[in-house]
Scaffold this motif. Structure first.
Motif, PDB file in Angstrom:
ATOM      1  N   ALA A  55       1.252  -1.001   0.580  1.00 39.75           N
ATOM      2  CA  ALA A  55       0.362   0.520  -0.476  1.00 39.75           C
ATOM      3  C   ALA A  55       1.183   1.423   0.108  1.00 39.75           C
ATOM      4  N   ARG A  57       0.782   4.684   1.044  1.00 40.09           N
ATOM      5  CA  ARG A  57      -0.595   5.937   1.740  1.00 40.09           C
ATOM      6  C   ARG A  57       0.183   7.572   1.622  1.00 40.09           C
ATOM      7  N   THR A  65      -4.519   9.989   7.091  1.00 41.99           N
ATOM      8  CA  THR A  65      -4.321  10.047   5.845  1.00 41.99           C
ATOM      9  C   THR A  65      -5.030  10.558   4.996  1.00 41.99           C
ATOM     10  N   VAL A  75      -4.983   6.011  -1.097  1.00 40.26           N
ATOM     11  CA  VAL A  75      -4.281   4.711  -1.039  1.00 40.26           C
ATOM     12  C   VAL A  75      -3.839   3.819  -2.279  1.00 40.26           C
ATOM     13  N   GLU A  77      -3.162  -0.089  -3.845  1.00 40.08           N
ATOM     14  CA  GLU A  77      -2.616  -0.821  -3.654  1.00 40.08           C
ATOM     15  C   GLU A  77      -2.721  -1.755  -4.502  1.00 40.08           C
TER      16      GLU A  77
END
Length: 137
Positions: A55, A57, A65, A75, A77
């Motif tokens: 991830a 972030r 976040t 985010v 992923e």
């Protein structure tokens, strides 16, 4: 596992190498910011041949976040799996590059892009400053 992270204007990971343009910046102006993150993971021998959930972030100055768009935390992923190339000496760490390009509407402030593997922060991440636009628009 460890990771090195670099901010750039553009980046791509092709055939085990990172290709980077305009790399190494740490300041930009507010507004829509076109940016790239180039990452080089160093995967230890015992961690190869298994998947990790990676991830990326975006954190604000308070370590939360960030939401460049209200209600939409930033985010990214991805899955990472580094294999052992034939003939590699046992114990050798394996390099695994990854890159992302995106456009973010950012306001003035200090931000950090933190990398996580299976929910655990790795590396130092990379911090940058977004400066207020001159003249206020």
């Amino acid at each position: 596992m460890d990771v090195s992270v670099l901010l750039a204007d553009w980046a791509d990971a092709i055939n085990g190498k990172l290709y980077i343009q305009g790399g190494g910046w740490s300041q930009t102006m507010e507004g829509p910011v076109r940016m790239a993150v180039a990452m080089n993971f160093l995967v230890e021998w015992g961690e190869t041949n298994r998947q990790f959930r990676i991830a990326l972030r975006l954190l604000d100055e308070d370590g939360n976040t960030a939401e460049p768009e209200p209600g939409r935390p930033f985010v990214i992923e991805a899955l990472l799996e580094a294999g052992r190339p034939p003939g590699t000496r046992p114990g050798t760490p394996i390099s695994a590059p990854m890159a992302f390009n995106f456009l973010l509407p950012l306001t003035a402030g200090r931000y950090t892009l933190q990398v996580e593997a299976d929910g655990v922060p790795i590396g130092r991440g990379v911090s940058f400053t977004v400066l207020p636009s001159v003249g206020g628009g």
